[in-house]
Scaffold this motif. Structure first.
Motif, PDB file in Angstrom:
ATOM      1  N   THR A   9       0.921  -1.170   0.008  1.00  0.00           N
ATOM      2  CA  THR A   9      -0.088   0.057   0.035  1.00  0.00           C
ATOM      3  C   THR A   9       1.029   1.224   0.195  1.00  0.00           C
ATOM      4  O   THR A   9       2.004   1.174   0.503  1.00  0.00           O
ATOM      5  N   ARG A  35      -3.230   6.198  -4.319  1.00  0.00           N
ATOM      6  CA  ARG A  35      -4.271   6.898  -4.959  1.00  0.00           C
ATOM      7  C   ARG A  35      -3.925   7.341  -6.567  1.00  0.00           C
ATOM      8  O   ARG A  35      -4.677   7.581  -7.385  1.00  0.00           O
ATOM      9  N   ARG A  36      -2.564   7.600  -6.518  1.00  0.00           N
ATOM     10  CA  ARG A  36      -2.037   8.093  -7.751  1.00  0.00           C
ATOM     11  C   ARG A  36      -1.817   6.985  -8.906  1.00  0.00           C
ATOM     12  O   ARG A  36      -1.009   6.388  -8.828  1.00  0.00           O
ATOM     13  N   ASP A  61      -8.189   4.578  -2.617  1.00  0.00           N
ATOM     14  CA  ASP A  61      -8.147   5.425  -1.385  1.00  0.00           C
ATOM     15  C   ASP A  61      -8.354   4.855  -0.076  1.00  0.00           C
ATOM     16  O   ASP A  61      -9.613   4.528   0.051  1.00  0.00           O
ATOM     17  N   ALA A  63      -8.533   5.977   2.757  1.00  0.00           N
ATOM     18  CA  ALA A  63      -9.429   6.727   3.518  1.00  0.00           C
ATOM     19  C   ALA A  63     -10.791   6.393   3.353  1.00  0.00           C
ATOM     20  O   ALA A  63     -11.918   6.593   4.409  1.00  0.00           O
ATOM     21  N   ASP A  64     -11.299   5.727   2.270  1.00  0.00           N
ATOM     22  CA  ASP A  64     -12.536   4.944   2.012  1.00  0.00           C
ATOM     23  C   ASP A  64     -12.701   3.984   2.940  1.00  0.00           C
ATOM     24  O   ASP A  64     -11.982   2.925   2.625  1.00  0.00           O
ATOM     25  N   ALA A  67     -12.447   0.161   1.056  1.00  0.00           N
ATOM     26  CA  ALA A  67     -11.137   0.031   0.126  1.00  0.00           C
ATOM     27  C   ALA A  67     -10.597  -1.175   0.706  1.00  0.00           C
ATOM     28  O   ALA A  67     -10.063  -2.292  -0.163  1.00  0.00           O
ATOM     29  N   ASP A 107     -10.244  10.641   8.615  1.00  0.00           N
ATOM     30  CA  ASP A 107      -9.537  10.015   7.524  1.00  0.00           C
ATOM     31  C   ASP A 107      -7.977   9.556   7.907  1.00  0.00           C
ATOM     32  O   ASP A 107      -7.865   8.099   7.450  1.00  0.00           O
ATOM     33  N   VAL A 111      -6.773   5.671   7.452  1.00  0.00           N
ATOM     34  CA  VAL A 111      -5.712   5.281   6.655  1.00  0.00           C
ATOM     35  C   VAL A 111      -4.602   4.457   7.462  1.00  0.00           C
ATOM     36  O   VAL A 111      -3.752   3.382   7.064  1.00  0.00           O
TER      37      VAL A 111
END
Length: 266
Positions: A9, A35-36, A61, A63-64, A67, A107, A111
């Protein structure tokens, strides 16, 4: 039969990208997430060409809250068995605790704390069934020393990862699964650019910094040895040892005096 892969990750840059490079060099297939998307795809193409390994990109992401489950389900759907899990995704939130809205902190907790624990919970059973697995949770020296003002939840999240990894290691050694908390100190990466503290970091002496490659190779060797906590570098190990000898109040005063030079604690 499912092929064995490493899931990394936060793999688009810094320590995460270095884990991907070194694991690929050892012949390990990869599942990269961050994310990128463009950065992930560029790194994947480079590793496929250089090492001839299978690399899957699953942009997400963390933060979701959905995920971690999605990553587990997608790996299963593609027949990718995760033999190595590297929970590396992370960042810092500058400023004092009350200077940021709660959602920013929520968030961050998702994460850096909830997602790593959930990913371990989802991928660990299959590792135990196979009788082999490796989990590396990227923590920090910050989790082992007094916490300064500013970045209020950062050291707390890293201390959580260290204790979590230590307990998980003890629970799973008998099943052939090694769990490590990797604890680097200041490491050359994009971390301080993302948090906006690059200028403050220019005041740090060069001998305090480590290269990401050295941190990763040290962690990979340590998890194979069955260590549960690994502090990267002799300087950082000396700092950890020194802090243990100091009374808590003195340690806090030292951190308060020096930390203000390198932290945004508005």
């Amino acid at each position: 039969m499912s092929s064995l892969h490493a899931l990394v990750t936060g793999a688009s840059a810094g320590i995460g990208a270095e884990f991907a490079r070194q694991l690929a060099a050892s012949g390990c297939g990869l599942v990269l997430t961050a994310r990128r998307t463009e950065r992930l795809e560029a790194l994947a193409a480079q590793l496929r060409e250089r090492h001839g390994v299978d690399v899957a990109c699953l942009p997400a992401d963390l933060a979701d809250p959905r995920a971690p489950a999605w990553l587990h389900e997608e790996c299963a759907r593609r027949g990718l068995a995760i033999d190595v899990l590297v929970n590396n995704a992370g960042y810092g939130v500058t400023g004092s605790f009350l200077s940021r809205p709660w959602q920013t902190h929520a968030d961050f907790i998702q994460v850096l704390m909830t997602a790593p624990a959930e990913l371990c919970h989802r991928f660990l059973p299959a590792m135990r069934e196979r009788g082999r697995g490796r989990i590396i949770n990227v923590a920090s020296l910050a989790g082992l020393v007094p916490a300064p003002a500013g970045h209020t939840l950062y050291a707390a999240s890293k201390a959580y990862l260290i204790k979590f990894s230590q307990a998980l290691s003890l629970e799973n050694r008998a099943y052939g699964v090694h769990v490590l908390a990797c604890c680097p100190g200041f490491t050359h990466s994009e971390f301080h650019d993302v948090t906006g503290t690059r200028e403050q970091m220019k005041g740090m002496p060069r001998w305090m910094w480590m290269d990401a490659g050295a941190v990763v190779s040290d962690a990979l060797a340590a998890v194979e040895r069955g260590e549960s906590i690994r502090v990267s570098g002799r300087v950082n190990r000396a700092i950890k040892a020194l802090v243990k000898l100091l009374p808590d109040r003195l340690g806090e005063r030292l951190v308060a005096g020096g930390g203000k030079n390198f932290r945004d604690s508005t």
